[in-house]
Design an enzyme around this catalytic site. Structure first.
Site: not given
Ligand code: SAM
Length: 211
Positions: A145, A171
């Protein structure tokens, strides 16, 4: 093909206390938009975590015999790491000494009979994008994010959408006091390109559509 209604889905998600970061109205909107476009091509999400969003997008794909590519390295975002605000000790691999949401994600796909619909891409968004060539009908962005990551994800993946394809970004907060500005600035940057139109906002979920 037998598919679950949104009410059945929401009820089952609640019953099983599926971990995740998606409000009920946002989940319903994702499901509804996915249902409109899944018959025309695959859907892709960045950021699956334990699969909450994947269950809604995947169920819509299943209903239309389409597929969902669920991209996540499953090592968590900054806020999920040990000692951080959103760290969940149940998602920590004591052997690797690393956060790991993949086992829970996999269990949840099995629980919702989605293993023949959802393709887990266990990789960073950047790595998956390197060799991506498949045109998409919907992209859901919910990975890193930070300003840089949200910008890169929205810019890169929106370009793989076909005409009429849906870009959903989580978000999105217009005011800094409500939340981080990365996804909001990224959405505005896509809109400024001129090839997308604004459709609606449900809670923090913004929906754009490719012209
Ligand atoms: C806020 S969570 C996602 C929540 C999910 N969409 C839900 O419905 O509960 C963010 C996810 O993004 C993944 N993430 C963060 N940076 C990333 C990247 N550069 N590439 C792939 N996944 C990433 C994290 O591992 C995490 O599992």
């Amino acid at each position: 093909m037998k598919s679950m209604t949104i009410v059945e889905l929401q009820t089952k998600v609640e019953e099983h206390d599926i971990k995740g970061f998606l409000a009920a109205d946002e989940a319903a909107a994702l499901y509804s938009w996915a249902n409109r476009v899944a018959q025309f091509g695959p859907i892709l999400e960045i950021g699956s975590y334990c699969g909450k969003s994947s269950l809604f997008l995947g169920s819509a794909c299943k209903a239309h015999d389409s597929v969902l590519f669920a991209v996540d390295h499953h090592r968590g975002s900054e806020e999920h790491q040990l000692g951080e605000l959103y760290h969940d000790p149940e998602l920590f691999d004591p052997v690797a000494q690393k956060f790991d949401s993949l086992p829970t994600f996999r269990r949840n796909l099995e629980l919702f009979a989605l293993t023949d619909t959802v393709i887990a891409v266990v990789a960073s968004s950047k790595l998956a994008a390197k060799a991506w060539a498949t045109p998409l009908m919907m992209v859901f962005i919910d990975g890193g994010h930070s300003h840089a990551m949200a910008m890169a994800d929205c810019d890169t993946w929106s370009r793989h959408l076909q005409s009429g394809g849906v870009l959903a970004v989580h978000d999105v907060f217009a005011h800094p006091e409500a939340g981080g500005q990365g996804p909001y600035l990224a959405v505005n940057s896509v809109l400024a390109r001129g090839d997308f139109v604004w459709r609606e906002q449900i809670n923090s979920l913004a929906i754009l559509q490719r012209r």
